[in-house]
Each structure stands twice: as C-alpha cells, then as structure tokens.
Design a protein around this motif. Sequence first.
Motif, short mmCIF file in Angstrom:
data_model
loop_
_atom_site.label_atom_id
_atom_site.label_comp_id
_atom_site.label_asym_id
_atom_site.label_seq_id
_atom_site.Cartn_x
_atom_site.Cartn_y
_atom_site.Cartn_z
N TYR A 97 1.32 8.39 -5.13
CA TYR A 97 1.70 7.84 -3.83
C TYR A 97 2.22 6.42 -4.01
O TYR A 97 1.58 5.58 -4.61
CB TYR A 97 0.51 7.85 -2.88
CG TYR A 97 0.74 7.09 -1.59
CD1 TYR A 97 1.77 7.44 -0.72
CD2 TYR A 97 -0.08 6.02 -1.24
CE1 TYR A 97 1.98 6.74 0.44
CE2 TYR A 97 0.12 5.32 -0.08
CZ TYR A 97 1.14 5.68 0.76
OH TYR A 97 1.34 4.98 1.92
N ASN A 98 3.43 6.16 -3.48
CA ASN A 98 4.08 4.85 -3.59
C ASN A 98 4.25 4.26 -2.20
O ASN A 98 5.16 4.64 -1.47
CB ASN A 98 5.43 4.98 -4.29
CG ASN A 98 6.09 3.63 -4.49
OD1 ASN A 98 5.46 2.59 -4.37
ND2 ASN A 98 7.37 3.63 -4.82
N PRO A 99 3.39 3.32 -1.81
CA PRO A 99 3.50 2.74 -0.45
C PRO A 99 4.72 1.86 -0.27
O PRO A 99 5.08 1.54 0.85
CB PRO A 99 2.21 1.94 -0.31
CG PRO A 99 1.82 1.60 -1.70
CD PRO A 99 2.27 2.76 -2.55
N GLN A 100 5.37 1.41 -1.37
CA GLN A 100 6.54 0.53 -1.26
C GLN A 100 7.79 1.29 -0.92
O GLN A 100 8.81 0.70 -0.58
CB GLN A 100 6.76 -0.21 -2.57
CG GLN A 100 5.55 -1.06 -2.99
CD GLN A 100 5.21 -2.11 -1.98
OE1 GLN A 100 6.09 -2.65 -1.30
NE2 GLN A 100 3.94 -2.44 -1.87
N LYS A 101 7.79 2.60 -1.01
CA LYS A 101 8.98 3.39 -0.71
C LYS A 101 9.25 3.35 0.79
O LYS A 101 8.38 3.65 1.60
CB LYS A 101 8.79 4.83 -1.17
CG LYS A 101 10.03 5.67 -1.02
CD LYS A 101 9.79 7.07 -1.57
CE LYS A 101 11.04 7.92 -1.44
NZ LYS A 101 10.85 9.28 -1.96
N LYS B 136 -3.58 0.43 -2.50
CA LYS B 136 -2.33 0.94 -1.93
C LYS B 136 -2.28 0.83 -0.41
O LYS B 136 -1.44 1.43 0.23
CB LYS B 136 -2.12 2.39 -2.36
CG LYS B 136 -1.98 2.53 -3.87
CD LYS B 136 -1.41 3.86 -4.28
CE LYS B 136 -1.14 3.90 -5.77
NZ LYS B 136 -0.42 5.11 -6.20
N GLY B 137 -3.16 0.04 0.16
CA GLY B 137 -3.08 -0.25 1.59
C GLY B 137 -3.68 0.80 2.49
O GLY B 137 -3.46 0.77 3.70
N ILE B 138 -4.44 1.74 1.96
CA ILE B 138 -5.11 2.75 2.81
C ILE B 138 -6.44 2.15 3.22
O ILE B 138 -7.45 2.28 2.53
CB ILE B 138 -5.28 4.08 2.06
CG1 ILE B 138 -3.94 4.57 1.53
CG2 ILE B 138 -5.91 5.13 2.95
CD1 ILE B 138 -4.03 5.80 0.67
N ARG C 185 0.67 3.90 6.12
CA ARG C 185 -0.04 3.68 4.87
C ARG C 185 -1.54 3.55 5.11
O ARG C 185 -2.33 3.94 4.27
CB ARG C 185 0.48 2.42 4.17
CG ARG C 185 1.87 2.52 3.61
CD ARG C 185 2.11 1.44 2.58
NE ARG C 185 1.85 0.12 3.13
CZ ARG C 185 2.79 -0.66 3.63
NH1 ARG C 185 4.03 -0.25 3.67
NH2 ARG C 185 2.49 -1.85 4.10
N ALA C 186 -1.94 2.99 6.23
CA ALA C 186 -3.36 2.75 6.47
C ALA C 186 -4.16 4.04 6.58
O ALA C 186 -5.34 4.06 6.23
CB ALA C 186 -3.53 1.91 7.74
N ASP C 187 -3.56 5.12 7.05
CA ASP C 187 -4.29 6.38 7.18
C ASP C 187 -3.60 7.51 6.42
O ASP C 187 -3.65 8.66 6.83
CB ASP C 187 -4.45 6.75 8.66
CG ASP C 187 -3.11 6.86 9.37
OD1 ASP C 187 -2.08 6.55 8.75
OD2 ASP C 187 -3.09 7.26 10.54
N TYR C 188 -2.97 7.16 5.31
CA TYR C 188 -2.27 8.17 4.52
C TYR C 188 -3.28 9.09 3.83
O TYR C 188 -4.20 8.63 3.15
CB TYR C 188 -1.38 7.49 3.49
CG TYR C 188 -0.74 8.46 2.51
CD1 TYR C 188 0.38 9.19 2.87
CD2 TYR C 188 -1.28 8.65 1.24
CE1 TYR C 188 0.97 10.08 1.99
CE2 TYR C 188 -0.70 9.54 0.35
CZ TYR C 188 0.42 10.25 0.73
OH TYR C 188 0.98 11.14 -0.14
N LYS D 104 -10.97 2.96 -4.98
CA LYS D 104 -10.32 1.71 -5.36
C LYS D 104 -8.81 1.80 -5.18
O LYS D 104 -8.16 0.84 -4.73
CB LYS D 104 -10.66 1.39 -6.82
CG LYS D 104 -10.07 0.07 -7.30
CD LYS D 104 -10.46 -0.22 -8.75
CE LYS D 104 -9.86 -1.54 -9.20
NZ LYS D 104 -10.22 -1.85 -10.61
N LEU D 105 -8.23 2.94 -5.51
CA LEU D 105 -6.79 3.11 -5.31
C LEU D 105 -6.42 3.03 -3.83
O LEU D 105 -5.34 2.51 -3.49
CB LEU D 105 -6.34 4.46 -5.88
CG LEU D 105 -6.15 4.54 -7.39
CD1 LEU D 105 -5.76 5.95 -7.80
CD2 LEU D 105 -5.09 3.55 -7.86
N CYS D 106 -7.26 3.53 -2.97
CA CYS D 106 -7.00 3.44 -1.53
C CYS D 106 -6.87 1.99 -1.10
O CYS D 106 -5.96 1.64 -0.34
CB CYS D 106 -8.10 4.13 -0.75
SG CYS D 106 -8.08 5.93 -0.86
#
Length: 219
Positions: free
Chosen positions: A212-216, A183-185, A103-106, A178-180
């Motif tokens: 993009y859903n990081p919880q999946k 969502k943990g990016i 997630r950090a570098d998605y 802001k979305l990054c």
Amino acid sequence: MTLGDLFQLSNCANCRQQFATKTRTRGCPRGGKQQAAVRSPRQRVPRIPPNPTLLLPKCKYGAVATPLRSASWGCSQEAAGTDPIAEEMRRVAGSMDSQAEHRADYFRRSNLFVMVAILAGLSYHGLAVFSPSTIPYDLLGPLGTVTKYLVENHKTLLNIGYLIIWLIHIGEALFALKLCRMKGITDPSTQRLWLVQTFFFGMGSLYLLLTYNPQKKSW
C-alpha cells in the motif's frame, strides 16, 4: 505673379519642395539660389511602446483587455467575485483532505483463497499437535502418511514448529500495527482489523499492507 514666374517656379526643384511642404519663401531666384525657407515646426509623433498591452487596463487577476480579448472577458472572474487561483487551490486542498481521510481508514481484506488455505493449514497442524488421533490418515493419501510419521516419530519437532508459526504470526501482526502508523492509517478500529487479520493470515494480510502506497494520488 505672372505666367513666366509660375513657369520658372515649376522648373525649380527647391521651389517645388517648398510648395509641397507648404513653406514660405522670400522670393525664389531663377535657379533656386539664395533661398531662405521658413518651414513650419515639425509635429512630434508619439512613440509606440514595444508591448502595447502594457498601456491597456488590467483587472486585479492580471487579465488584459486587448482588442481581441475584451475587458469583460478578461475580468469576468472579477465580476463574478471568484479567484481562479484560489478556486484551484481549494480544489487541490479538498482532494488532499479526502485522500487523507481515505488513508486514515484504509483496509483491504485478504484474498479468499489465501484465507481458506492458511486456515486449513493451521487447523490441520493444530489437530496433528493437540489431537492426532482424530485425523483420518488413510483418507489423506501421501499427506496422511507424512503426518502419521511425524506424529509417531517427531512429535516434539511438530510441536515446536507449530509454536514457531504462531510466534511469527504475532510478530507480523505487531509489524502490521507499526506499518499502519507509518502509512497514515490512524483510525483505531482499522488498526485493530489489520492486527487481527495479520495475526490469523500472516503474510496473506501483511503483503497488502506492505504494497500500500499512501503517496499515490487518487484525484
């Protein structure tokens, strides 16, 4: 004891019971009356608990050494020096760590067709605003006719529309940044990639970040 006495004992029910239970009598009258039987003390039978496995040895992981499940099988993990619960927790933690790193570098590149279409539209609009004389209107058919009409009659409206488009792209790029963070990016270089891609391609890039859903789970 005479043969008659033995015959009388065989016909006496009380005497047969005394002989069957190996008791001693003080004489048995004919008819079995007035007997004084002295029976041997009754042996106490141990009671079996409801769950026999409670009395069987256990290892520290709770495995019971039953007759069908030997102690070597139940405590095999103990003999090996590994805890199955701890192993499972380490596996899940490792999967979560790898997912967090992912997630950090998605980053996902926009569709090639979408990128080409948006760039072509912005470039054509820019030529109509800054250099309308370079556009071959006659070769573009209806599009050239409409563009020539806008350039000659509504040049101000054409310029304002071009400015609004780039202002919208700037807002989309900032929103992508802001979305990054949401969502943990957190990788700075990946955030810059999203910023630049969304600035040039607008919704063609922002849509990928919105969906993009990081919880999946990926494991």
